[in-house]
Scaffold this active site. Structure first.
Site, mmCIF file in Angstrom:
data_model
loop_
_atom_site.group_PDB
_atom_site.id
_atom_site.type_symbol
_atom_site.label_atom_id
_atom_site.label_comp_id
_atom_site.label_asym_id
_atom_site.label_seq_id
_atom_site.Cartn_x
_atom_site.Cartn_y
_atom_site.Cartn_z
ATOM 1 N N ASP A 88 0.842 -1.546 0.022
ATOM 2 C CA ASP A 88 0.045 0.096 0.020
ATOM 3 C C ASP A 88 0.875 1.095 -0.153
ATOM 4 O O ASP A 88 0.312 2.553 0.087
ATOM 5 C CB ASP A 88 -0.968 -0.030 1.070
ATOM 6 N N SER A 89 2.188 1.247 0.000
ATOM 7 C CA SER A 89 3.213 2.089 -0.467
ATOM 8 C C SER A 89 2.763 2.953 -1.844
ATOM 9 O O SER A 89 3.200 3.828 -2.247
ATOM 10 C CB SER A 89 4.545 1.728 -0.555
ATOM 11 N N ASP A 127 -1.118 -6.136 -0.151
ATOM 12 C CA ASP A 127 -1.151 -5.493 1.076
ATOM 13 C C ASP A 127 -2.910 -5.522 1.639
ATOM 14 O O ASP A 127 -3.545 -4.924 0.509
ATOM 15 C CB ASP A 127 -0.702 -4.232 1.313
ATOM 16 N N LYS A 155 -0.715 -9.555 3.171
ATOM 17 C CA LYS A 155 -0.221 -8.843 4.177
ATOM 18 C C LYS A 155 -1.168 -7.962 5.114
ATOM 19 O O LYS A 155 -1.777 -7.232 4.389
ATOM 20 C CB LYS A 155 1.011 -8.512 3.879
ATOM 21 N N GLU A 157 -0.961 -5.189 8.643
ATOM 22 C CA GLU A 157 -0.047 -4.697 9.657
ATOM 23 C C GLU A 157 -0.518 -4.993 11.094
ATOM 24 O O GLU A 157 -1.559 -4.722 11.534
ATOM 25 C CB GLU A 157 -0.074 -3.204 9.581
ATOM 26 N N GLU A 224 9.752 -4.030 9.967
ATOM 27 C CA GLU A 224 9.971 -2.527 9.505
ATOM 28 C C GLU A 224 10.905 -1.595 10.397
ATOM 29 O O GLU A 224 10.058 -1.360 11.629
ATOM 30 C CB GLU A 224 8.709 -2.228 8.899
HETATM 31 O O1 KIV Z 1 3.675 -1.110 1.643
HETATM 32 C C1 KIV Z 1 4.769 -1.607 1.253
HETATM 33 O O2 KIV Z 1 5.445 -1.319 0.520
HETATM 34 C C2 KIV Z 1 5.350 -2.295 2.468
HETATM 35 C C3 KIV Z 1 6.663 -2.627 2.504
HETATM 36 C C4 KIV Z 1 7.023 -3.589 3.693
HETATM 37 C C5 KIV Z 1 7.804 -2.620 1.506
HETATM 38 O O3 KIV Z 1 4.616 -2.754 3.167
#
Ligand code: KIV
Length: 298
Positions: A88-89, A127, A155, A157, A224
């Site tokens: 989600d970057s 993400d 993934k 968080e 991270e």
């Molecule tokens: O959103 C992202 O790019 C990430 C990083 C771990 C690279 O979660």
């Protein structure tokens, strides 16, 4: 039966999705079922999650980079990367937001679809964006949407705080990558991107997070911006691979935002990144050359 036969013809990506959706053993009977399972086994790589654990055991470093579009995904895949993350970057390096908290599910699904078209070898992880996994039920529903568009794992968080969501996802048969340490989706509450693990209590909480996500069924965990020595201790304490970003060299692997690695977001580069290319400069150079050529009548 017709559905399964059609799945055979749609190629590897679709076959992976079909396997998730139907379950090889449930959809067919007898010798056709055996043929079906053999075909799926031939198409699918040997359990990639198990491979990552074995890579850790063998001391082979795992490599991971982000992608948000088809050409980048295909280039990274062709380069032999192990894992491609639709992070989600996306919100920051592609969409121009201040942080990742404005990224929507629709945006993430749209970009995951594009990336999936370019990935053949790497494991494709996506993400779950903020507020799409507030409950275990919502987490599974969101994760399934990503599998439907071609992601092979998801993934989110959080560690101890999100064990019920992680358990629900892994119980639903969806491979899961955890993410602990600095959590970008919480940057507003945290007041910035600060290194984690500086105090004894923070280090203990990180270790508890790592153990919790492993027990909940994660096949790997992203660390991270964790103090290098704490990241090393966590890496040694768990059985699943720890993949670091800004967390020192002792993790089982490394992940980076591709734009940082290739110098495609020149307005900000995290301190821990050593760019390998200056793509932004190349774009500017090519654009200027085109402008000059065109204005000169060429
Ligand atoms: O959103 C992202 O790019 C990430 C990083 C771990 C690279 O979660």
């Amino acid at each position: 039966m017709a559905t399964v036969t059609a799945a055979f013809d749609r190629g590897l990506q679709a076959t992976r999705v079909a396997l998730q959706e139907f379950g090889a053993a449930n959809c067919v009977r007898g010798s056709f079922r055996r043929a079906c399972v053999l075909k799926l086994a031939a198409d699918l790589p040997a359990d990639p999650m198990k491979d990552f654990r074995q890579m850790k055991q063998r001391g082979e470093k795992i490599t991971a980079l982000t992608a948000y579009d088809y050409p980048t995904a295909r280039l990274l895949d062709e380069s032999g990367i192990d894992i491609i993350l639709v992070g989600d970057s996306l919100g920051m390096v592609v969409l121009g937001y201040q942080d990742t908290t404005g990224v929507t599910l629709e945006q993430m699904l749209h970009h995951t679809r594009a990336v999936a078209r370019g990935v053949k070898q790497a494991l494709l992880v996506a993400d779950l964006p903020i507020h799409t996994y507030d409950t275990p039920e919502q987490a599974v529903e969101t994760a399934r949407k990503f599998v439907d568009v071609g992601a092979q794992a998801v993934k989110l968080e959080g560690g101890v705080s999100h064990v019920s969501q992680i358990q629900a996802i892994t119980k639903a048969g969806i491979p899961f990558m955890a993410h602990i340490g600095m959590l970008p989706q919480s940057v507003r509450e945290e007041g910035g991107y600060r290194i984690k693990g500086r105090t004894q209590s923070e280090a203990e909480a990180l270790l508890a997070d790592a153990h919790a996500v492993e027990r909940a069924g994660a096949f790997s965990v992203v660390l991270e911006i964790v103090l290098a020595d704490i990241a090393r201790q966590i890496t040694g304490a768990i059985g699943i691979p720890a993949i670091g970003i800004g967390s020192g060299k002792h993790c089982d692997g490394q992940i980076l935002v591709t734009h940082d690695l290739i110098g495609l977001f020149p307005w900000f580069t995290p301190k821990f990144v050593s760019p390998e290319a200056r793509v932004a400069d190349e774009i500017r150079r090519a654009a200027r050359a085109f402008i000059e050529r065109t204005r000169a009548g060429g």
